[in-house]
Scaffold this motif. Structure first.
Motif, PDB file in Angstrom:
ATOM      1  N   ASP A   1       0.774  -1.047  -0.075  1.00 38.72           N
ATOM      2  CA  ASP A   1       0.038   0.057   0.011  1.00 38.72           C
ATOM      3  C   ASP A   1       0.858   1.128   0.089  1.00 38.72           C
ATOM      4  O   ASP A   1       1.716   1.650   0.912  1.00 38.72           O
ATOM      5  N   PRO A   2       0.799   1.964  -0.921  1.00 41.44           N
ATOM      6  CA  PRO A   2       1.763   3.264  -1.136  1.00 41.44           C
ATOM      7  C   PRO A   2       1.592   4.095   0.256  1.00 41.44           C
ATOM      8  O   PRO A   2       2.685   4.822   0.615  1.00 41.44           O
ATOM      9  N   LYS A   3       0.731   4.499   0.533  1.00 41.31           N
ATOM     10  CA  LYS A   3       0.104   5.178   1.936  1.00 41.31           C
ATOM     11  C   LYS A   3       1.077   4.655   2.994  1.00 41.31           C
ATOM     12  O   LYS A   3       1.696   5.410   3.951  1.00 41.31           O
ATOM     13  N   GLU A   4       1.053   3.285   3.251  1.00 39.68           N
ATOM     14  CA  GLU A   4       1.888   2.599   4.230  1.00 39.68           C
ATOM     15  C   GLU A   4       3.331   2.825   4.255  1.00 39.68           C
ATOM     16  O   GLU A   4       4.067   3.030   5.131  1.00 39.68           O
ATOM     17  N   VAL A   5       3.730   2.579   2.714  1.00 34.62           N
ATOM     18  CA  VAL A   5       5.224   2.592   2.597  1.00 34.62           C
ATOM     19  C   VAL A   5       5.530   3.983   2.863  1.00 34.62           C
ATOM     20  O   VAL A   5       6.824   4.264   3.494  1.00 34.62           O
ATOM     21  N   ARG A   6       4.915   5.173   2.712  1.00 40.54           N
ATOM     22  CA  ARG A   6       5.113   6.540   2.943  1.00 40.54           C
ATOM     23  C   ARG A   6       5.247   6.655   4.542  1.00 40.54           C
ATOM     24  O   ARG A   6       6.210   7.536   4.863  1.00 40.54           O
ATOM     25  N   LYS A   7       4.325   6.252   5.031  1.00 42.61           N
ATOM     26  CA  LYS A   7       4.365   6.316   6.544  1.00 42.61           C
ATOM     27  C   LYS A   7       5.730   5.638   7.208  1.00 42.61           C
ATOM     28  O   LYS A   7       6.407   6.116   8.142  1.00 42.61           O
ATOM     29  N   GLN A   8       5.893   4.346   6.852  1.00 41.29           N
ATOM     30  CA  GLN A   8       7.247   3.734   7.136  1.00 41.29           C
ATOM     31  C   GLN A   8       8.439   4.431   6.815  1.00 41.29           C
ATOM     32  O   GLN A   8       9.312   4.589   7.510  1.00 41.29           O
ATOM     33  N   ARG A   9       8.505   5.082   5.773  1.00 38.70           N
ATOM     34  CA  ARG A   9       9.708   5.926   5.079  1.00 38.70           C
ATOM     35  C   ARG A   9       9.837   7.245   6.172  1.00 38.70           C
ATOM     36  O   ARG A   9      10.881   7.654   6.394  1.00 38.70           O
ATOM     37  N   ALA A  10       8.715   7.779   6.241  1.00 44.95           N
ATOM     38  CA  ALA A  10       8.734   9.024   7.288  1.00 44.95           C
ATOM     39  C   ALA A  10       9.128   8.571   8.726  1.00 44.95           C
ATOM     40  O   ALA A  10       9.953   9.571   9.391  1.00 44.95           O
ATOM     41  N   ALA A  11       8.651   7.426   9.059  1.00 46.72           N
ATOM     42  CA  ALA A  11       9.047   6.932  10.637  1.00 46.72           C
ATOM     43  C   ALA A  11      10.635   6.847  10.520  1.00 46.72           C
ATOM     44  O   ALA A  11      11.352   7.277  11.492  1.00 46.72           O
ATOM     45  N   ARG A  12      11.042   6.095   9.581  1.00 49.00           N
ATOM     46  CA  ARG A  12      12.404   5.970   9.391  1.00 49.00           C
ATOM     47  C   ARG A  12      13.265   7.358   9.467  1.00 49.00           C
ATOM     48  O   ARG A  12      14.264   7.400  10.100  1.00 49.00           O
ATOM     49  N   ALA A  13      12.656   8.091   8.815  1.00 53.17           N
ATOM     50  CA  ALA A  13      13.563   9.296   8.441  1.00 53.17           C
ATOM     51  C   ALA A  13      13.599  10.109   9.870  1.00 53.17           C
ATOM     52  O   ALA A  13      14.533  10.879  10.440  1.00 53.17           O
ATOM     53  N   ALA A  14      12.350  10.173  10.527  1.00 53.11           N
ATOM     54  CA  ALA A  14      12.445  10.733  11.832  1.00 53.11           C
ATOM     55  C   ALA A  14      12.993  10.224  12.770  1.00 53.11           C
ATOM     56  O   ALA A  14      13.649  10.798  13.669  1.00 53.11           O
ATOM     57  N   LYS A  15      13.320   8.848  12.955  1.00 54.33           N
ATOM     58  CA  LYS A  15      14.061   8.266  13.727  1.00 54.33           C
ATOM     59  C   LYS A  15      15.617   8.494  13.416  1.00 54.33           C
ATOM     60  O   LYS A  15      16.267   8.644  14.303  1.00 54.33           O
ATOM     61  N   ALA A  16      15.770   8.497  12.305  1.00 51.96           N
ATOM     62  CA  ALA A  16      17.370   8.988  12.081  1.00 51.96           C
ATOM     63  C   ALA A  16      17.804  10.192  12.166  1.00 51.96           C
ATOM     64  O   ALA A  16      18.704  10.445  12.806  1.00 51.96           O
ATOM     65  N   LYS A  17      16.720  11.073  12.102  1.00 54.39           N
ATOM     66  CA  LYS A  17      16.828  12.467  12.621  1.00 54.39           C
ATOM     67  C   LYS A  17      16.944  12.692  13.977  1.00 54.39           C
ATOM     68  O   LYS A  17      17.891  13.404  14.610  1.00 54.39           O
ATOM     69  N   GLY A  18      16.204  11.900  14.806  1.00 53.34           N
ATOM     70  CA  GLY A  18      16.201  11.754  16.256  1.00 53.34           C
ATOM     71  C   GLY A  18      17.649  11.231  16.604  1.00 53.34           C
ATOM     72  O   GLY A  18      18.274  11.747  17.740  1.00 53.34           O
ATOM     73  N   ASP A  19      18.003  10.180  16.043  1.00 52.29           N
ATOM     74  CA  ASP A  19      19.373   9.591  16.385  1.00 52.29           C
ATOM     75  C   ASP A  19      20.592  10.568  15.777  1.00 52.29           C
ATOM     76  O   ASP A  19      21.495  10.628  16.864  1.00 52.29           O
ATOM     77  N   GLU A  20      20.238  11.267  14.996  1.00 53.27           N
ATOM     78  CA  GLU A  20      21.369  12.306  14.618  1.00 53.27           C
ATOM     79  C   GLU A  20      21.475  13.448  15.790  1.00 53.27           C
ATOM     80  O   GLU A  20      22.674  13.768  16.228  1.00 53.27           O
ATOM     81  N   ASP A  21      20.282  13.875  16.284  1.00 52.98           N
ATOM     82  CA  ASP A  21      20.131  14.926  17.310  1.00 52.98           C
ATOM     83  C   ASP A  21      21.125  14.551  18.572  1.00 52.98           C
ATOM     84  O   ASP A  21      21.402  15.189  19.329  1.00 52.98           O
ATOM     85  N   LEU A  22      20.764  13.212  18.916  1.00 56.61           N
ATOM     86  CA  LEU A  22      21.263  12.612  20.134  1.00 56.61           C
ATOM     87  C   LEU A  22      22.787  12.434  20.094  1.00 56.61           C
ATOM     88  O   LEU A  22      23.329  12.732  20.920  1.00 56.61           O
ATOM     89  N   SER A  23      23.285  12.396  18.853  1.00 59.95           N
ATOM     90  CA  SER A  23      24.847  12.253  18.901  1.00 59.95           C
ATOM     91  C   SER A  23      25.617  13.417  18.841  1.00 59.95           C
ATOM     92  O   SER A  23      26.662  13.505  18.819  1.00 59.95           O
ATOM     93  N   ARG A  24      24.702  14.531  18.928  1.00 60.30           N
ATOM     94  CA  ARG A  24      25.343  15.892  19.104  1.00 60.30           C
ATOM     95  C   ARG A  24      25.707  16.383  20.158  1.00 60.30           C
ATOM     96  O   ARG A  24      25.577  15.986  21.378  1.00 60.30           O
TER      97      ARG A  24
END
Length: 107
Positions: free
Chosen positions: A84-107
């Motif tokens: 489902d394209p909507k579900e794929v977009r949600k998963q991609r956004a969640a991964r991007a948000a997690k990666a951004k959160g991990d990046e903010d913690l490493s600073r």
């Protein structure tokens, strides 16, 4: 070709191969009837022409059993969606948000 017939094309594609069939069909032929006449299910086992989603020139046809074809149109047989394209977009956004959160913690 006589005035009672029109020329149309029917196309189906997989990732690794595709086939286009030119047909001469009677005026009044529907999108679904053209797909069935193409007999592309012989070349692509598992293709169900009676229920596959269909379109004309890249636009999905909601009621292919009712939509009549015009001279020169191309019927496209669509494959079912794997995800489902909507579900794929949600998963991609969640991964991007997690990666951004991990990046903010490493600073």
């Amino acid at each position: 070709m006589d005035k009672q017939s029109i020329a149309v094309e029917v196309v189906y594609a997989l990732a690794d191969r595709q086939k286009l069939v030119g047909l001469s069909v009677p005026r009044g032929t529907t999108v679904r009837e053209a797909a069935l006449r193409s007999a592309l299910d012989r070349d692509f086992p598992g293709l169900d022409l009676a229920s596959a989603p269909l379109g004309v020139f890249g636009k999905a046809v909601a009621r292919p059993e009712e939509r009549m074809l015009e001279e020169g149109e191309r019927v496209e047989i669509y494959r079912p969606l794997i995800a489902d394209p909507k579900e794929v977009r949600k998963q991609r956004a969640a991964r991007a948000a997690k990666a951004k959160g991990d990046e903010d913690l490493s600073r």
